[in-house]
Design a protein around this motif. Structure first.
Motif, PDB file in Angstrom:
ATOM      1  N   GLY A  85       0.823  -1.206   0.000  1.00 31.37           N
ATOM      2  CA  GLY A  85       0.000   0.000   0.000  1.00 31.37           C
ATOM      3  C   GLY A  85       0.857   1.256   0.000  1.00 31.37           C
ATOM      4  N   LEU A  86       1.943   1.230   0.770  1.00 30.67           N
ATOM      5  CA  LEU A  86       2.853   2.387   0.794  1.00 30.67           C
ATOM      6  C   LEU A  86       3.487   2.619  -0.578  1.00 30.67           C
ATOM      7  N   VAL A  87       3.867   1.539  -1.253  1.00 30.59           N
ATOM      8  CA  VAL A  87       4.461   1.681  -2.586  1.00 30.59           C
ATOM      9  C   VAL A  87       3.472   2.366  -3.523  1.00 30.59           C
ATOM     10  N   GLY A  88       2.219   1.930  -3.504  1.00 29.91           N
ATOM     11  CA  GLY A  88       1.205   2.544  -4.354  1.00 29.91           C
ATOM     12  C   GLY A  88       0.954   4.002  -3.994  1.00 29.91           C
ATOM     13  N   GLU A  89       0.887   4.273  -2.711  1.00 29.38           N
ATOM     14  CA  GLU A  89       0.657   5.647  -2.247  1.00 29.38           C
ATOM     15  C   GLU A  89       1.818   6.566  -2.650  1.00 29.38           C
ATOM     16  N   ILE A  90       3.031   6.096  -2.470  1.00 26.98           N
ATOM     17  CA  ILE A  90       4.210   6.900  -2.808  1.00 26.98           C
ATOM     18  C   ILE A  90       4.293   7.123  -4.315  1.00 26.98           C
ATOM     19  N   ARG A  91       3.883   6.131  -5.104  1.00 26.59           N
ATOM     20  CA  ARG A  91       3.850   6.333  -6.563  1.00 26.59           C
ATOM     21  C   ARG A  91       2.924   7.504  -6.904  1.00 26.59           C
ATOM     22  N   GLY A  92       1.811   7.585  -6.210  1.00 29.34           N
ATOM     23  CA  GLY A  92       0.885   8.693  -6.440  1.00 29.34           C
ATOM     24  C   GLY A  92       1.504  10.030  -6.087  1.00 29.34           C
ATOM     25  N   TYR A  93       2.184  10.092  -4.942  1.00 27.45           N
ATOM     26  CA  TYR A  93       2.852  11.340  -4.549  1.00 27.45           C
ATOM     27  C   TYR A  93       3.964  11.695  -5.531  1.00 27.45           C
ATOM     28  N   ARG A  94       4.706  10.703  -5.988  1.00 28.97           N
ATOM     29  CA  ARG A  94       5.782  10.960  -6.939  1.00 28.97           C
ATOM     30  C   ARG A  94       5.220  11.524  -8.245  1.00 28.97           C
ATOM     31  N   ASN A  95       4.096  10.968  -8.707  1.00 30.12           N
ATOM     32  CA  ASN A  95       3.480  11.461  -9.942  1.00 30.12           C
ATOM     33  C   ASN A  95       2.967  12.883  -9.773  1.00 30.12           C
ATOM     34  N   ARG A  96       2.359  13.170  -8.630  1.00 26.05           N
ATOM     35  CA  ARG A  96       1.908  14.547  -8.364  1.00 26.05           C
ATOM     36  C   ARG A  96       3.087  15.506  -8.352  1.00 26.05           C
ATOM     37  N   TRP A  97       4.192  15.080  -7.740  1.00 27.49           N
ATOM     38  CA  TRP A  97       5.393  15.914  -7.694  1.00 27.49           C
ATOM     39  C   TRP A  97       5.929  16.148  -9.104  1.00 27.49           C
ATOM     40  N   ALA A  98       6.003  15.073  -9.906  1.00 29.71           N
ATOM     41  CA  ALA A  98       6.554  15.174 -11.255  1.00 29.71           C
ATOM     42  C   ALA A  98       5.717  16.090 -12.148  1.00 29.71           C
ATOM     43  N   HIS A  99       4.418  16.141 -11.891  1.00 29.66           N
ATOM     44  CA  HIS A  99       3.527  16.992 -12.682  1.00 29.66           C
ATOM     45  C   HIS A  99       3.295  18.347 -12.019  1.00 29.66           C
ATOM     46  N   GLN A 100       4.123  18.658 -11.047  1.00 24.30           N
ATOM     47  CA  GLN A 100       4.147  19.952 -10.361  1.00 24.30           C
ATOM     48  C   GLN A 100       2.796  20.354  -9.787  1.00 24.30           C
ATOM     49  N   GLU A 101       2.070  19.371  -9.269  1.00 24.92           N
ATOM     50  CA  GLU A 101       0.826  19.678  -8.579  1.00 24.92           C
ATOM     51  C   GLU A 101       1.163  20.200  -7.189  1.00 24.92           C
ATOM     52  N   PRO A 102       0.349  21.088  -6.655  1.00 27.35           N
ATOM     53  CA  PRO A 102       0.647  21.647  -5.338  1.00 27.35           C
ATOM     54  C   PRO A 102       0.457  20.611  -4.221  1.00 27.35           C
ATOM     55  N   PHE A 103       1.223  20.788  -3.172  1.00 25.74           N
ATOM     56  CA  PHE A 103       1.130  19.942  -1.984  1.00 25.74           C
ATOM     57  C   PHE A 103       0.768  20.811  -0.794  1.00 25.74           C
ATOM     58  N   THR A 104      -0.268  20.431  -0.077  1.00 25.26           N
ATOM     59  CA  THR A 104      -0.584  21.114   1.174  1.00 25.26           C
ATOM     60  C   THR A 104       0.382  20.621   2.244  1.00 25.26           C
ATOM     61  N   GLY A 105       0.355  21.240   3.382  1.00 28.84           N
ATOM     62  CA  GLY A 105       1.179  20.784   4.496  1.00 28.84           C
ATOM     63  C   GLY A 105       0.831  19.366   4.906  1.00 28.84           C
ATOM     64  N   ASP A 106      -0.466  19.063   4.939  1.00 23.61           N
ATOM     65  CA  ASP A 106      -0.896  17.712   5.300  1.00 23.61           C
ATOM     66  C   ASP A 106      -0.449  16.682   4.267  1.00 23.61           C
ATOM     67  N   ASP A 107      -0.551  17.042   2.983  1.00 19.68           N
ATOM     68  CA  ASP A 107      -0.078  16.139   1.929  1.00 19.68           C
ATOM     69  C   ASP A 107       1.418  15.851   2.100  1.00 19.68           C
ATOM     70  N   THR A 108       2.161  16.895   2.382  1.00 23.88           N
ATOM     71  CA  THR A 108       3.607  16.753   2.549  1.00 23.88           C
ATOM     72  C   THR A 108       3.922  15.880   3.750  1.00 23.88           C
ATOM     73  N   ASP A 109       3.243  16.132   4.866  1.00 21.68           N
ATOM     74  CA  ASP A 109       3.440  15.295   6.056  1.00 21.68           C
ATOM     75  C   ASP A 109       3.180  13.832   5.737  1.00 21.68           C
ATOM     76  N   ARG A 110       2.080  13.576   5.047  1.00 19.39           N
ATOM     77  CA  ARG A 110       1.701  12.202   4.727  1.00 19.39           C
ATOM     78  C   ARG A 110       2.733  11.556   3.801  1.00 19.39           C
ATOM     79  N   ALA A 111       3.157  12.287   2.772  1.00 21.21           N
ATOM     80  CA  ALA A 111       4.140  11.745   1.833  1.00 21.21           C
ATOM     81  C   ALA A 111       5.452  11.424   2.548  1.00 21.21           C
ATOM     82  N   LEU A 112       5.939  12.354   3.362  1.00 20.26           N
ATOM     83  CA  LEU A 112       7.199  12.127   4.085  1.00 20.26           C
ATOM     84  C   LEU A 112       7.072  10.951   5.038  1.00 20.26           C
ATOM     85  N   ASP A 113       5.932  10.852   5.712  1.00 20.65           N
ATOM     86  CA  ASP A 113       5.724   9.747   6.645  1.00 20.65           C
ATOM     87  C   ASP A 113       5.677   8.413   5.899  1.00 20.65           C
ATOM     88  N   SER A 114       4.973   8.373   4.779  1.00 18.99           N
ATOM     89  CA  SER A 114       4.873   7.126   4.007  1.00 18.99           C
ATOM     90  C   SER A 114       6.234   6.700   3.476  1.00 18.99           C
TER      91      SER A 114
END
Length: 191
Positions: A85-114
């Protein structure tokens, strides 16, 4: 100057690559030595962009794709469903990052934690040997960065002032009623 959430995610992905590459390479090698067929590695090995590169030189995106696509053939034996599940979740965050989508503070916390959780799980699976400080370094770096962000007062939001719409509205759905529901008729009774 304050570091943006995009930059935090970029640094975390670099640390993920650093911690994940040796693990992925070792597990793939072990699976191939046991005679297992790993179609995902064969497909990537035929790609002209990657066939000359060692797995240890791949970026986080390719490593995550490799893990996802070869999970049942290789990684299911050493990591559990939570890590998948973490691998899938991190793939999503990586894709959002690569497409320069904005990250909220909560999104960032979650991505770093995962990412830190996956790195911790991977470093715990070091072939039965005792974990060294070097093995734990990427996950510890992420946890330290998270603590520093908290001490400075929550991550700032990467969205621009005009982008302050709720996520549901940004996807084309009004926040109420929920996406997929019919709007309430004027009388207030659902049809």
């Amino acid at each position: 100057m304050a570091i943006t959430n995009q930059e935090r995610i970029a640094k975390a992905l670099d640390l993920l690559k650093e911690g994940l590459a040796p693990f992925a390479e070792r597990e793939i090698r072990n699976a191939l030595e046991k005679g297992r067929q790993v179609p995902a590695i064969r497909a990537l090995a035929e790609d002209p962009l990657f066939k000359e590169k060692a797995i240890s030189k791949w970026d986080a995106s390719l490593l995550l794709k490799l893990m996802w696509d070869s999970w049942n053939d290789v990684f299911r034996d050493v990591l559990g469903p939570a890590e998948r599940g973490l691998v899938g979740e991190i793939r999503g965050y990586r894709n959002r990052w690569a497409h320069q989508e904005p990250f909220t503070g909560d999104d960032t916390d979650r991505a770093l934690d995962s990412i830190a959780r996956l790195l911790t799980a991977v470093s715990a699976q070091q072939g039965g040997r005792r974990q060294s400080n070097e093995d734990r370094a990427p996950a510890a770096d992420l946890r330290r960065a998270g603590a520093q962000g908290e001490a400075q007062g929550r991550w700032h939001d990467d969205r621009k002032p005009g982008d302050r719409k709720p996520q549901a509205v940004a996807r084309g759905c009004e926040p109420t009623p929920r996406c997929g529901e019919r709007p309430l008729p004027a009388s207030g009774v659902r049809s």
